[in-house]
Motif scaffolding. Structure first.
Motif, PDB file in Angstrom:
ATOM      1  N   GLU A 177      15.173   3.555  -2.815  1.00 13.38           N
ATOM      2  CA  GLU A 177      14.184   2.768  -2.840  1.00 13.38           C
ATOM      3  C   GLU A 177      13.025   3.355  -3.438  1.00 13.38           C
ATOM      4  OE1 GLU A 177      11.798   1.371   1.322  1.00 13.38           O
ATOM      5  OE2 GLU A 177      13.741   0.572   0.984  1.00 13.38           O
ATOM      6  N   THR A 178      12.790   4.788  -3.360  1.00 13.60           N
ATOM      7  CA  THR A 178      11.915   5.502  -3.729  1.00 13.60           C
ATOM      8  C   THR A 178      11.615   5.118  -5.280  1.00 13.60           C
ATOM      9  OG1 THR A 178      12.135   7.051  -2.078  1.00 13.60           O
ATOM     10  CG2 THR A 178      10.561   7.654  -3.987  1.00 13.60           C
ATOM     11  N   ASP A 179      12.603   5.452  -5.932  1.00 11.16           N
ATOM     12  CA  ASP A 179      12.411   5.177  -7.599  1.00 11.16           C
ATOM     13  C   ASP A 179      12.453   3.604  -8.057  1.00 11.16           C
ATOM     14  OD1 ASP A 179      13.184   7.834  -7.991  1.00 11.16           O
ATOM     15  OD2 ASP A 179      15.311   7.447  -8.008  1.00 11.16           O
ATOM     16  N   ALA A 180      12.941   2.971  -7.235  1.00  8.70           N
ATOM     17  CA  ALA A 180      12.753   1.550  -7.442  1.00  8.70           C
ATOM     18  C   ALA A 180      11.147   1.050  -7.390  1.00  8.70           C
ATOM     19  CB  ALA A 180      13.629   0.623  -6.672  1.00  8.70           C
ATOM     20  N   VAL A 181      10.409   1.632  -6.177  1.00  5.11           N
ATOM     21  CA  VAL A 181       9.234   1.259  -6.033  1.00  5.11           C
ATOM     22  C   VAL A 181       8.215   1.870  -7.048  1.00  5.11           C
ATOM     23  CG1 VAL A 181       7.467   1.472  -4.146  1.00  5.11           C
ATOM     24  CG2 VAL A 181       9.723   0.951  -3.399  1.00  5.11           C
ATOM     25  N   ASP A 182       8.386   3.320  -7.186  1.00  4.97           N
ATOM     26  CA  ASP A 182       7.521   3.794  -8.221  1.00  4.97           C
ATOM     27  C   ASP A 182       7.686   3.120  -9.647  1.00  4.97           C
ATOM     28  OD1 ASP A 182       7.058   5.697  -6.535  1.00  4.97           O
ATOM     29  OD2 ASP A 182       8.324   7.255  -7.184  1.00  4.97           O
ATOM     30  N   GLU A 183       8.997   2.549 -10.208  1.00  2.00           N
ATOM     31  CA  GLU A 183       8.872   1.771 -11.357  1.00  2.00           C
ATOM     32  C   GLU A 183       8.354   0.560 -11.222  1.00  2.00           C
ATOM     33  OE1 GLU A 183      13.262   1.313 -12.161  1.00  2.00           O
ATOM     34  OE2 GLU A 183      13.545   3.540 -12.378  1.00  2.00           O
ATOM     35  N   ASN A 188       3.731  -2.854 -12.994  1.00  2.00           N
ATOM     36  CA  ASN A 188       2.728  -3.733 -12.608  1.00  2.00           C
ATOM     37  C   ASN A 188       1.565  -3.257 -12.465  1.00  2.00           C
ATOM     38  OD1 ASN A 188       4.172  -6.322 -12.256  1.00  2.00           O
ATOM     39  ND2 ASN A 188       5.428  -4.718 -11.346  1.00  2.00           N
ATOM     40  N   LYS A 189       1.358  -1.813 -12.695  1.00  2.82           N
ATOM     41  CA  LYS A 189       0.052  -0.960 -12.620  1.00  2.82           C
ATOM     42  C   LYS A 189      -0.684  -1.296 -11.315  1.00  2.82           C
ATOM     43  CE  LYS A 189      -1.250  -1.191 -17.599  1.00  2.82           C
ATOM     44  NZ  LYS A 189       0.025  -1.744 -18.078  1.00  2.82           N
ATOM     45  N   MET A 190      -0.019  -1.021 -10.293  1.00  2.72           N
ATOM     46  CA  MET A 190      -0.158  -1.240  -9.043  1.00  2.72           C
ATOM     47  C   MET A 190      -0.071   0.263  -8.435  1.00  2.72           C
ATOM     48  SD  MET A 190       1.780  -4.741  -7.655  1.00  2.72           S
ATOM     49  CE  MET A 190       0.820  -4.862  -6.007  1.00  2.72           C
ATOM     50  N   GLU A 191      -0.894   0.466  -7.295  1.00  4.66           N
ATOM     51  CA  GLU A 191      -1.114   1.578  -6.525  1.00  4.66           C
ATOM     52  C   GLU A 191      -0.356   1.447  -5.006  1.00  4.66           C
ATOM     53  OE1 GLU A 191      -3.964   5.435  -5.312  1.00  4.66           O
ATOM     54  OE2 GLU A 191      -4.632   3.672  -6.370  1.00  4.66           O
ATOM     55  N   ASN A 193       0.001   2.352  -1.537  1.00  2.00           N
ATOM     56  CA  ASN A 193      -0.712   2.819  -0.314  1.00  2.00           C
ATOM     57  C   ASN A 193       0.162   3.742   0.709  1.00  2.00           C
ATOM     58  OD1 ASN A 193      -3.368   1.183  -0.498  1.00  2.00           O
ATOM     59  ND2 ASN A 193      -1.962  -0.221  -0.783  1.00  2.00           N
ATOM     60  N   THR A 194      -0.444   5.029   0.744  1.00  2.00           N
ATOM     61  CA  THR A 194       0.572   5.833   1.420  1.00  2.00           C
ATOM     62  C   THR A 194      -0.354   6.578   2.630  1.00  2.00           C
ATOM     63  OG1 THR A 194      -0.161   7.908  -0.193  1.00  2.00           O
ATOM     64  CG2 THR A 194       2.142   6.572  -0.312  1.00  2.00           C
ATOM     65  N   GLU A 195      -1.449   6.077   3.011  1.00  2.00           N
ATOM     66  CA  GLU A 195      -2.382   6.579   3.963  1.00  2.00           C
ATOM     67  C   GLU A 195      -1.791   6.413   5.503  1.00  2.00           C
ATOM     68  OE1 GLU A 195      -4.023   2.488   3.913  1.00  2.00           O
ATOM     69  OE2 GLU A 195      -2.996   3.964   2.460  1.00  2.00           O
ATOM     70  N   LYS A 196      -0.823   5.444   5.597  1.00  2.00           N
ATOM     71  CA  LYS A 196      -0.407   5.053   6.873  1.00  2.00           C
ATOM     72  C   LYS A 196       1.094   5.654   7.001  1.00  2.00           C
ATOM     73  CE  LYS A 196      -3.409   1.344   7.729  1.00  2.00           C
ATOM     74  NZ  LYS A 196      -3.275  -0.255   8.223  1.00  2.00           N
ATOM     75  N   SER A 197       1.687   5.459   8.046  1.00  2.00           N
ATOM     76  CA  SER A 197       3.074   5.811   8.368  1.00  2.00           C
ATOM     77  C   SER A 197       4.271   5.401   7.245  1.00  2.00           C
ATOM     78  CB  SER A 197       3.455   5.903   9.946  1.00  2.00           C
ATOM     79  OG  SER A 197       3.720   4.550  10.086  1.00  2.00           O
ATOM     80  N   ILE A 198       3.919   4.250   7.122  1.00  2.00           N
ATOM     81  CA  ILE A 198       4.952   3.371   6.207  1.00  2.00           C
ATOM     82  C   ILE A 198       4.168   2.946   5.198  1.00  2.00           C
ATOM     83  CG2 ILE A 198       6.383   1.560   5.991  1.00  2.00           C
ATOM     84  CD1 ILE A 198       7.055   1.529   8.880  1.00  2.00           C
ATOM     85  N   PRO A 199       4.569   3.281   3.728  1.00  2.00           N
ATOM     86  CA  PRO A 199       3.839   3.332   2.664  1.00  2.00           C
ATOM     87  C   PRO A 199       3.675   1.588   2.319  1.00  2.00           C
ATOM     88  CG  PRO A 199       5.152   5.227   2.147  1.00  2.00           C
ATOM     89  CD  PRO A 199       5.714   4.353   3.391  1.00  2.00           C
ATOM     90  N   TYR A 200       2.896   0.983   1.637  1.00  2.00           N
ATOM     91  CA  TYR A 200       2.902  -0.387   1.572  1.00  2.00           C
ATOM     92  C   TYR A 200       2.149  -0.710  -0.007  1.00  2.00           C
ATOM     93  CZ  TYR A 200      -1.784  -0.142   3.182  1.00  2.00           C
ATOM     94  OH  TYR A 200      -3.251   0.080   3.427  1.00  2.00           O
ATOM     95  N   LEU A 201       2.633  -2.080  -0.411  1.00  2.00           N
ATOM     96  CA  LEU A 201       1.694  -2.631  -1.445  1.00  2.00           C
ATOM     97  C   LEU A 201       1.043  -3.810  -0.835  1.00  2.00           C
ATOM     98  CD1 LEU A 201       4.349  -2.450  -4.080  1.00  2.00           C
ATOM     99  CD2 LEU A 201       2.452  -1.240  -4.209  1.00  2.00           C
ATOM    100  N   LYS A 202      -0.242  -4.076  -1.644  1.00  2.00           N
ATOM    101  CA  LYS A 202      -0.931  -5.233  -1.143  1.00  2.00           C
ATOM    102  C   LYS A 202      -1.323  -5.939  -2.379  1.00  2.00           C
ATOM    103  CE  LYS A 202      -4.707  -6.607   1.934  1.00  2.00           C
ATOM    104  NZ  LYS A 202      -5.775  -6.286   3.065  1.00  2.00           N
ATOM    105  N   PHE A 203      -1.070  -7.167  -2.265  1.00  2.00           N
ATOM    106  CA  PHE A 203      -1.041  -8.101  -3.543  1.00  2.00           C
ATOM    107  C   PHE A 203      -2.231  -8.698  -3.600  1.00  2.00           C
ATOM    108  CE2 PHE A 203       3.144  -7.199  -3.524  1.00  2.00           C
ATOM    109  CZ  PHE A 203       3.734  -7.260  -4.539  1.00  2.00           C
TER     110      PHE A 203
END
Length: 203
Positions: A177-183, A188-191, A193-203
């Motif tokens: 899952e890690t590689d797929a998320v990083d790709e 999509n030039k998105m960052e 978010n890793t400040e919480k216990s579960i990383p997330y993307l916000k659209f």
């Protein structure tokens, strides 16, 4: 709380579940996301879905949860092949009818639609016209995560959130899952978010 052992799901631990429920609450309060359904990618024995649905009942939300899984373990070998054999053996300890019955026993079946099959066989076929407010990606594998992110790229509400339960290290090395998320983030030039216990993307 009296039935927590019957949930049979590791995410019921307070820190992770509290964060996931806060995402549901946040998207409920946002006018752009409050009507969007919730998507769970990777269900296992249904414990997390039940927690989500109970929370929706408590906040009097009418949003639906779409719970997608093969309900039979990993659908194919991933780029890490045999390293997942031990994990897949554990994930095979589920069954579609068993999970549906458990939803009914917990009184949350009216909030949940369970879709059995690989993501390739269900997402575009069943959910193509939807826009999602919150997604929990818990599919572990590279190929599954890559496919689901391609599907979700144009199907997230503005302000919608995708959380990744298995991003990062595991006892087998690194989740696919890690590689797929990083790709996906790079493309999509998105960052992430890793400040919480579960990383997330916000659209």
């Amino acid at each position: 709380s009296n039935n927590q052992q019957k949930l049979e799901d590791e995410i019921k631990s307070g820190k992770h579940m509290g964060q996931l429920l806060s995402f549901i609450e946040e998207t409920e309060a946002n006018s752009s996301t409050k009507d969007g359904p919730i998507l769970e990618l990777g269900v296992f024995r249904g414990g997390t879905t039940i927690c989500f649905a109970k929370f929706l009942q408590n906040i009097k939300s009418k949003r639906m949860i779409y719970a997608c899984d093969t309900f039979s373990g990993f659908p194919y070998a991933d780029i890490r092949d045999e390293q997942y054999d031990e994990t897949n053996h554990e994930l095979k300890k589920t069954d579609y009818d068993y999970v549906i019955k458990k939803y009914e026993e917990f009184g949350v079946a009216n909030h949940i639609t369970a879709l059995k099959g690989t993501f390739e066989d269900t997402l575009y076929q069943k959910l193509d016209k939807m826009k999602f407010s919150f997604v929990l990606s818990d599919s572990d594998l590279y190929k599954s995560t890559q496919f689901s992110l391609e599907f979700l790229e144009s199907r997230m509400c503005k302000g919608g959130i995708i959380a990744f339960h298995n991003y990062g290290d595991c006892k087998l090395g690194v989740w696919g899952e890690t590689d797929a998320v990083d790709e996906f983030c790079h493309k999509n030039k998105m960052e992430l978010n890793t400040e919480k216990s579960i990383p997330y993307l916000k659209f």
